[in-house]
Design a protein around this motif. Sequence first.
Motif, PDB file in Angstrom:
ATOM      1  N   ASP A 133       0.810  -1.223   0.000  1.00 14.41           N
ATOM      2  CA  ASP A 133       0.000   0.000   0.000  1.00 14.41           C
ATOM      3  C   ASP A 133       0.841   1.269   0.000  1.00 14.41           C
ATOM      4  N   TYR A 134       1.934   1.272   0.776  1.00 13.79           N
ATOM      5  CA  TYR A 134       2.686   2.506   0.960  1.00 13.79           C
ATOM      6  C   TYR A 134       3.886   2.630   0.015  1.00 13.79           C
ATOM      7  N   LEU A 135       4.508   1.493  -0.334  1.00 10.41           N
ATOM      8  CA  LEU A 135       5.725   1.544  -1.146  1.00 10.41           C
ATOM      9  C   LEU A 135       5.563   0.914  -2.519  1.00 10.41           C
ATOM     10  N   GLY A 136       4.403   0.282  -2.745  1.00 12.64           N
ATOM     11  CA  GLY A 136       4.187  -0.360  -4.040  1.00 12.64           C
ATOM     12  C   GLY A 136       5.043  -1.589  -4.251  1.00 12.64           C
ATOM     13  N   LEU A 192     -11.435   3.499  15.338  1.00 15.00           N
ATOM     14  CA  LEU A 192     -11.659   3.946  13.963  1.00 15.00           C
ATOM     15  C   LEU A 192     -12.386   2.869  13.158  1.00 15.00           C
ATOM     16  N   PHE A 193     -11.980   1.625  13.358  1.00 11.62           N
ATOM     17  CA  PHE A 193     -12.633   0.520  12.642  1.00 11.62           C
ATOM     18  C   PHE A 193     -14.118   0.443  13.003  1.00 11.62           C
ATOM     19  N   ILE A 194     -14.412   0.552  14.298  1.00 11.63           N
ATOM     20  CA  ILE A 194     -15.813   0.464  14.749  1.00 11.63           C
ATOM     21  C   ILE A 194     -16.634   1.612  14.175  1.00 11.63           C
ATOM     22  N   ILE A 195     -16.099   2.836  14.234  1.00 16.90           N
ATOM     23  CA  ILE A 195     -16.819   4.007  13.719  1.00 16.90           C
ATOM     24  C   ILE A 195     -17.096   3.851  12.221  1.00 16.90           C
ATOM     25  N   ALA A 320      -7.926  -4.596   8.215  1.00 16.98           N
ATOM     26  CA  ALA A 320      -7.600  -3.723   7.082  1.00 16.98           C
ATOM     27  C   ALA A 320      -8.347  -4.184   5.834  1.00 16.98           C
ATOM     28  N   HIS A 321      -8.467  -5.494   5.659  1.00 14.50           N
ATOM     29  CA  HIS A 321      -9.163  -6.051   4.493  1.00 14.50           C
ATOM     30  C   HIS A 321     -10.631  -5.638   4.475  1.00 14.50           C
ATOM     31  N   LEU A 331      -8.167   4.401   5.082  1.00 11.17           N
ATOM     32  CA  LEU A 331      -8.359   4.037   6.484  1.00 11.17           C
ATOM     33  C   LEU A 331      -7.894   2.602   6.721  1.00 11.17           C
ATOM     34  N   GLY A 332      -8.133   1.729   5.742  1.00 11.91           N
ATOM     35  CA  GLY A 332      -7.635   0.355   5.852  1.00 11.91           C
ATOM     36  C   GLY A 332      -6.122   0.326   5.954  1.00 11.91           C
ATOM     37  N   ALA A 333      -5.465   1.199   5.171  1.00 11.00           N
ATOM     38  CA  ALA A 333      -4.009   1.280   5.240  1.00 11.00           C
ATOM     39  C   ALA A 333      -3.543   1.796   6.594  1.00 11.00           C
ATOM     40  N   VAL A 334      -4.321   2.719   7.188  1.00  8.02           N
ATOM     41  CA  VAL A 334      -3.989   3.247   8.517  1.00  8.02           C
ATOM     42  C   VAL A 334      -4.100   2.140   9.564  1.00  8.02           C
ATOM     43  N   ILE A 335      -5.164   1.328   9.472  1.00  8.10           N
ATOM     44  CA  ILE A 335      -5.324   0.208  10.399  1.00  8.10           C
ATOM     45  C   ILE A 335      -4.148  -0.759  10.254  1.00  8.10           C
ATOM     46  N   GLY A 336      -3.768  -1.011   8.995  1.00 11.09           N
ATOM     47  CA  GLY A 336      -2.617  -1.880   8.758  1.00 11.09           C
ATOM     48  C   GLY A 336      -1.346  -1.317   9.353  1.00 11.09           C
ATOM     49  N   LEU A 337      -1.172   0.001   9.236  1.00 12.35           N
ATOM     50  CA  LEU A 337       0.005   0.652   9.808  1.00 12.35           C
ATOM     51  C   LEU A 337       0.006   0.540  11.330  1.00 12.35           C
TER      52      LEU A 337
END
Length: 522
Positions: A133-136, A192-195, A320-321, A331-337
């Motif tokens: 997601d972040y670096l390809g 964040l996931f719940i919201i 994240a999925h 937001l999925g990428a943020v959860i993954g981070l």
Amino acid sequence: MFGRIKSLDAILATAEKKSLHRSLGAFQLTMLGVGGIIGTGIFVLTAEAAQKAGPGMMWSFVIAGFVCAVAALCYSELASMVPVSGSAYTYTYAVMGELLAWMVGWALILEYAVAASAVSVGWSGYFVGLMRDYLGITIPATLANGPYAGGVVNLPAFFIALLVTGLLMIGTKESARFNAILVVIKVAALTLFIIATIGIINTDNFTPLTPNGWGTIGVGGAAASIFFAYVGFDAVSTAAEETKNPQRNVPIGLIGSLVICTVFYLLVAAGAIGTIGAQPVTGLGGEVLSPGSPELAQRCAAIVASGVTEPLACSKEALAHVLKTIGWNKLGAVIGLAAGLALPSVVLMMLFGQTRIFFVMARDGLLPEKLATVHPKWKTPYIVTAITGAVVAVGAAFFPVGKLADVSNSGTLFAFLMVAIAVLIMRRTDPGRNRPFRTPVVWLVAPLAIVGTVALYFLLPIDAMLVLPIWGAIGLVVYFAYSRRNSHVGRGLVEVHEDDPDAPPQPVPPMPGAPTPGGIQA
């Protein structure tokens, strides 16, 4: 079996010498528990639970949380009575004797080491997603999965285990502030996931609620697996000596952290199920596929190749999925981070706990004392840390997270079972002993913990169940071949604790009416 008892009075005298400052209140204890509990279980094993129980995994979280709650109350009483290092191993040594203490310590070695491997594998799934997601950068599946998932070796999991081992060997430890930051990151990510998901839940996704029933491949089996999601609350009970008013604050911290995490887990599970569904993946003939099996991996690959959205049960980065599937890619990428940042600290905690148990057992003479050697520069037990880290890294490289979690749970459940039994024995054999915290309604709570831990054990997959007796049999061979004759208690020596770890063991002072030291009563 029950002869070699380590003197509880000597252990308590050691605790008095340490003179730890009582500074922790109910809130600090609760946050300590939340930080110890939230980890791989919820970030990764949600997919494992979906494959076993489907939407019924919500019941699985409740069942596992309840068993942990009654076990925690038993754990807390012994922790307040014996507030020194060694965890359930030390408690059992003081109550039920050396042989059973050895078996508990041997099981804890299995628990912590395999749990560290499981967390490493869980982190790997999120790391692969972050690189993409972040670096390809796409890490080839053959190098990001073990043989169970069609790959060759899980290199990210292997390297994170070695990296954390290296940090432990040179003495790097987390500070209280760093721990607090990680707790905030983990809680914020789940919030964040719940919201993001709670407002778009589709109730149709909860039907059928229990597609695989309530047995081993069903709600019960999922409860046995995600029991792993709650382990870590013992951080609260082991802080009893540093707690203000432990009779009040320890139970608040224990139950409070478990309740908070259970509510979080239920809301996260509801969000995941309600948004994309959580029905198990079945074979072409409709048969149930076992989590972590090559058959499931092949079926998941075929589903993705056909262009259909990847099911929750197939995902290596479950939360994240879910967000990416409903269009919340950033937001999925943020959860993954968040998971990528927080999970290595859990690996560190597991490895530290395992090496600490190993260290204490070696210092008791039950394992070669060379293992307890402290490095002159790093001031850490570097030999046992290196050995543990190598085993953890190999396990992470080749085994699936679900299988590792199940094996870890077998050791944890055994340790919790022994703690519940020890509480009942102490109530009968030493009812007048000072107990800063007393398990409420102990003759109901402790049997519930015993029944609950045994039931969850028998709901584990058969291979995970068999690991514990096989590991235990190996432990018995080691005990009778080496440990029994080298035991400090058996030789009439008393252990030296943290206040002066380099001092040699001293003879036990004779007690009026006590048997001579030959391995009976210290």
